[in-house]
Scaffold this active site. Structure first.
Site, PDB file in Angstrom:
ATOM      1  CE  LYS A 173      -0.250  -0.147   4.998  1.00 47.36           C
ATOM      2  NZ  LYS A 173      -1.208  -0.398   6.244  1.00 47.36           N
TER       3      LYS A 173
ATOM      4  CE1 TYR B  92      11.780  31.551   3.370  1.00 47.34           C
ATOM      5  CE2 TYR B  92      12.215  29.377   3.041  1.00 47.34           C
ATOM      6  CZ  TYR B  92      11.813  30.583   2.482  1.00 47.34           C
ATOM      7  OH  TYR B  92      11.206  30.412   1.151  1.00 47.34           O
TER       8      TYR B  92
END
Ligand code: PLP
Length: 395
Positions: free
Chosen positions: A37, A288
């Site tokens: 999955k 940042y």
């Protein structure tokens, strides 16, 4: 065209060896369904589903009908179990692609039955695995309400009860009390199934942890009493990682877990390259919000990987990656598409150098568990968050 250098290498041979090793642990008690999955836990369904089949897997496990359709295109012969259940309107695709649904809601059985009728499917031709909720409160019929679900599997229905399924969600806990209670409930459920005059071929339980906790024999004994076969569903272990167990097991952890730690091989390596280098003076701000300020002159390497590729933003200023065989700290915030390494102490780093984000370089290794611990999550999330734009390459 050469692409931005951020890629994942998949050793399908390691996946094949992991499957065979796990099947040897499960034998003779249980058959293994290979969980593929979520794009094979981020490892690429295209590469991993055929590899599992080559290794001998007859069953694959996917989350959704969409994933099942993709797996069917790759593996025409495999049985494909849709473990997340179906959604409204998906019955026809289940029938058309020969998928095997897990179901527990009345409307899911209605949907499947009418899709089978519409396709002219004969009685008993659409196998279903009925999920039982044995304590996780997620999906499944509660054992008390199983009668109504079983009543749907009448001989003239196209639906066939092929499996009775549950999820052993606490198999990594040392005292095993939750698993014991779940198995006791399942013993009762299997008795009810038999009393109803139904026969389900498969008793479908557990994940990597249940298998590695050495419980296959005990689980299979339960199934044996009803002439059923046992199916177990490893995911993480297939990709080379034994789940962390409750430390209460130490030092007498299950032998199968010890063996798995020694035998399982990681399937995935995640890499990038140094894009460019710069020297900055003391006082320079990196990234940042200036969460990192150089306290001395530094040499910085820019990398082509960021949080949009799945590198967890929480790793900024608290993790290191491998370049020239050495761990180099990530400095400043991780950007969406870039990150910066401090290579001041590593001589000779050049643009184009390979950087290992997850995997081995020289004698050093970074695991998914290392990532998970630094980011405050679990290896499953680390793997499944590796971005779609990161190319998966077979090696
Ligand atoms: C994902 C999943 C598994 C596999 O779990 P691992 O811990 O990765 O082995 C097994 N069963 C179900 C129902 C799942 O959703």
């Amino acid at each position: 065209m050469p692409t931005r250098p951020c890629w994942v290498e998949i050793r399908t041979r390691s996946l094949e060896e992991n499957y065979r090793f796990l099947q040897s642990l499960a034998a003779p008690h249980a058959e293994l369904l290979a969980i593929v999955k979520a794009n094979a836990y981020g490892h690429s369904l295209d590469l991993c589903a055929p590899a599992a089949v080559r290794a001998g897997a007859r069953w694959l496990g996917v989350t959704s009908v969409e994933e099942g359709v993709a797996a069917r295109a790759l593996c025409p012969e495999a049985r494909i179990l849709v473990i997340g259940g179906i959604f409204p309107g998906q019955g026809a695709a289940v029938v058309e692609h020969g998928l095997t649904p897990v179901a527990w809601e009345r409307w899911q059985l209605d949907e499947l039955e009418s899709a089978a009728h519409a396709a002219g499917a004969p009685a008993g031709s659409l196998p279903v695995h009925l999920e039982i909720d044995t304590g996780m409160s997620r999906q499944g019929v509660s054992p008390e309400q199983i009668g109504a679900a079983l009543a749907r599997f009448v001989p003239e229905s196209p639906l066939k009860l092929e499996g009775v399924m549950t999820h052993l969600f606490a198999a990594d806990e040392a005292d095993g009390a939750v698993t014991e209670a779940q198995l006791a409930q399942m013993a009762e459920v299997l008795r009810r199934v038999e009393d109803t005059g139904l026969y389900a071929e498969w008793f479908n339980v557990g994940s990597s942890a249940a298998l590695l906790a050495g419980q296959a024999g005990e689980i299979a004994a339960l199934a044996d009493r009803h002439g059923m076969k046992t199916m177990m569903r490893p995911g993480l272990a297939l990709y080379g990682l034994a789940p962390q167990f409750d430390p209460g097991f130490e030092p007498r952890e299950p032998a199968s877990l010890t063996a798995a730690r020694a035998q399982l091989q990681p399937v995935l390596s995640w890499k990038t390259r140094v894009t460019s280098l710069r020297s900055v003076p003391a006082g320079a701000v990196v990234g940042y919000n200036g969460t990192f300020v150089a306290s001395e002159p530094m040499r910085l390497a820019l990398l082509a990987v960021g949080y949009a590729d799945g590198l967890d933003r929480r790793l900024g200023n608290r993790f290191s990656l491998l370049v020239r065989g050495v761990r180099a700290p990530l400095v400043g915030r991780i950007s969406m598409d870039q990150a910066v390494l401090d290579v001041t102490e590593i001589p000779g780093v050049e643009a184009g150098d390979e950087v290992v984000i997850l995997g081995t370089q020289g004698t050093e290794t970074i695991t998914a568990l290392d990532h998970a611990e630094a980011a405050g999550t679990i290896p499953w999330e680390v793997f499944t968050r590796i971005g779609q734009r990161v190319q998966r390459v077979a090696v």
